[in-house]
Design a protein around this motif. Structure first.
Motif, PDB file in Angstrom:
ATOM      1  N   UNK A 170       0.839  -1.210   0.000  1.00  0.00           N
ATOM      2  CA  UNK A 170       0.000   0.000   0.000  1.00  0.00           C
ATOM      3  C   UNK A 170       0.873   1.258   0.000  1.00  0.00           C
ATOM      4  N   UNK A 171       1.993   1.231   0.735  1.00  0.00           N
ATOM      5  CA  UNK A 171       2.906   2.383   0.727  1.00  0.00           C
ATOM      6  C   UNK A 171       3.474   2.614  -0.675  1.00  0.00           C
ATOM      7  N   UNK A 221       1.981   1.675  -3.481  1.00  0.00           N
ATOM      8  CA  UNK A 221       0.852   2.173  -4.268  1.00  0.00           C
ATOM      9  C   UNK A 221       0.670   3.668  -4.065  1.00  0.00           C
ATOM     10  N   UNK A 222       0.865   4.140  -2.831  1.00  0.00           N
ATOM     11  CA  UNK A 222       0.696   5.561  -2.505  1.00  0.00           C
ATOM     12  C   UNK A 222       1.889   6.411  -2.958  1.00  0.00           C
ATOM     13  N   UNK A 223       2.956   5.753  -3.427  1.00  0.00           N
ATOM     14  CA  UNK A 223       4.143   6.503  -3.848  1.00  0.00           C
ATOM     15  C   UNK A 223       5.038   6.930  -2.691  1.00  0.00           C
ATOM     16  N   UNK A 250      -6.058  -1.642  -4.358  1.00  0.00           N
ATOM     17  CA  UNK A 250      -5.645  -1.522  -2.956  1.00  0.00           C
ATOM     18  C   UNK A 250      -6.805  -1.725  -1.979  1.00  0.00           C
ATOM     19  N   UNK A 283      -5.625  11.232  -2.992  1.00  0.00           N
ATOM     20  CA  UNK A 283      -5.385  10.969  -1.574  1.00  0.00           C
ATOM     21  C   UNK A 283      -4.308   9.920  -1.367  1.00  0.00           C
ATOM     22  N   UNK A 284      -3.699   9.968  -0.196  1.00  0.00           N
ATOM     23  CA  UNK A 284      -2.683   9.013   0.238  1.00  0.00           C
ATOM     24  C   UNK A 284      -3.099   8.530   1.618  1.00  0.00           C
ATOM     25  N   UNK A 344      -5.949   3.901   4.808  1.00  0.00           N
ATOM     26  CA  UNK A 344      -6.198   2.466   4.582  1.00  0.00           C
ATOM     27  C   UNK A 344      -6.583   1.727   5.848  1.00  0.00           C
ATOM     28  N   UNK A 388      -0.508   5.108   9.152  1.00  0.00           N
ATOM     29  CA  UNK A 388       0.746   5.517   9.762  1.00  0.00           C
ATOM     30  C   UNK A 388       0.628   6.980  10.195  1.00  0.00           C
ATOM     31  N   UNK A 424       4.912  13.586  -1.127  1.00  0.00           N
ATOM     32  CA  UNK A 424       4.422  12.894  -2.322  1.00  0.00           C
ATOM     33  C   UNK A 424       3.285  13.668  -2.981  1.00  0.00           C
TER      34      UNK A 424
END
Lengths: 288, 288
Positions: free
Chosen positions: A166-167, A169-171, A190, B140-141, B144, B151, B240
């Protein structure tokens, strides 16, 4: 009247995936046995008790004993999921064993692996726990379960793989072959990973540990990062238990996967286990 | 016959801890409102729907409207727990709103914080999510959830505190004031920590984030270690999303706790939010 029989003992390995029972003569020779379903008393107490009872009865029948006779034999039961504040006496009563000593599955594994010697046992499977026997005393590290502990375990490795996917995927981190392979398993969605995690049990997460070791072989940077963190924990845990030159036994489903990656300082101390957890339960029953 | 009324809109902030409803005239002036219980559609779908309905009815009564009239107004509802593959249309039907647009609680928070401007919003409370609006598009980031993401969130910080307290208890890391304080809360019993974690919800873990920030102030090494890892994540997530000099708004229960620890590169970009999430919902309703 039932004729008097040669004295017998029962050893029971009540593991999370299966329950194994052996009946031995007091000279240690196994004369009968049986295998049944999961004995994890934490995730399904009533079901586990029923399955263990059934497996004990089967082993007794295999030895030509009635259930009454079987449940009267001295028994040692090593149970999965009991280290966390479980009422062991109540488990013995529920099972109907009259002369039972109930310990954790880790303790019978240690007894089986080391015999009566001092040493360290690292049990790394879906969960993880580290035990040391020194001068008759057993100390342990870890075994606190998936949410807060079990570092280096399959469940934590698998969870870490999904979190890092997932990290990526989020860049936030670079994508690599491991994260791409996992994302592909979830059809590049995701949200599907998050949905999976919502109901996944530790064993479900642990299935991704196989991917991790496969990609670690190809030096995938993310796989190596996750693996190195786990190995650092293994070193710390064994290091905290090591007093000098105690031998180390690696047990559990991931023992052989980890072994090639462990530092020489650890591998020098590794010995093969003397016997199985069931052997350990029988050996402890013979001492009752 | 009901007399024709001035056109009105409804904004609904369906948050995890409370549901807030405001009714405004089309010039934006709020004429009525009501507050109700948790609207987390993920943890308790039926209860959440019932509580949101009740709060909407109360707000309508406050404006002198019948329920029928209220549910016919154009509405925007920002819902907690809906970003993960939820069927939003069904939620609107269950609520009985006839002209509703349903979005995530993060989207109305962004609208409230930035108005119609471009920018980045970091929402850090029990969970965490990072949004950017740029030229009309929202990316969005994170967000999840507790098990694999969030985090820097309170739930993750709290969980990390408990995990490290067990590591300190095991002698894997050095004990300090933070870990000793947490162990004391559990009567010095690591098993009690594990039992707590077994049934704890993200909000329960998040209660320990307060301890973390309190001990971080005294430069407790463990508190600083956990905090620094979270701040690294915040930097990465904002980094990011940052394309140049987009303003950054910090929202959520931990925004003010984090702020003194953020690097100057981030704090330079920080602006105060223009309005609340409820303001955002109303503003979006006015555009319907």
């Amino acid at each position: 009247m039932i004729a008097p029989r040669a004295p017998l003992v029962i050893g029971i390995d009540g593991g999370g995936t299966s329950c194994r029972v052996a009946i031995a003569k007091t000279n240690g020779v196994v004369i009968a046995g049986a295998t049944g379903g999961s004995a994890n008393i934490f995730s399904d107490p009533d079901g586990a008790i029923a399955r263990i009872r059934k497996t004990i009865v089967s082993a007794g029948e295999d030895a030509g004993l009635t259930p009454d006779e079987t449940f009267r034999l001295p028994a040692v039961l090593g149970l999965a999921g009991v280290n966390i504040g479980h009422d062991l006496e109540r488990v013995g009563i529920s099972l109907g064993l009259e002369r039972a000593k109930i310990v954790t599955d880790a303790e019978i594994a240690l007894e089986g692996a080391l015999g009566s010697d001092d040493g360290i046992v690292a049990i790394i499977g879906t969960g993880s726990v580290y035990l040391r026997r020194l001068a008759g005393r057993i100390d342990s590290i870890g075994g606190w379960g998936f949410t807060l502990g079990d570092q280096s375990s399959g469940a934590r490795l698998g969870r870490d793989c999904l979190e890092h996917t997932l990290l990526a995927h989020d860049g936030i981190i670079a994508a690599g072959n491991l994260s791409r392979s996992i994302l592909e398993k979830f059809d590049y969605d995701p949200v599907a990973i998050v949905s999976f995690a919502r109901s996944a049990q530790p064993g479900d997460f642990a299935r991704f540990a196989g991917d991790l070791f496969r990609f670690a072989e190809t030096a995938d940077p993310l796989a190596r990062l996750i693996l190195n963190e786990a190995i650092t924990y293994i070193e710390s845990a064994v290091g905290a238990l090591q007093t000098g030159r105690l031998p180390l036994v690696l047990l559990g489903g991931l023992a052989s996967s980890y072994r090639p990656y462990l530092p020489i300082g650890l591998t020098q101390e590794i010995i093969e286990p003397k016997g199985s957890a069931l052997d350990g339960a029988l050996a402890m029953a013979l001492k009752l």
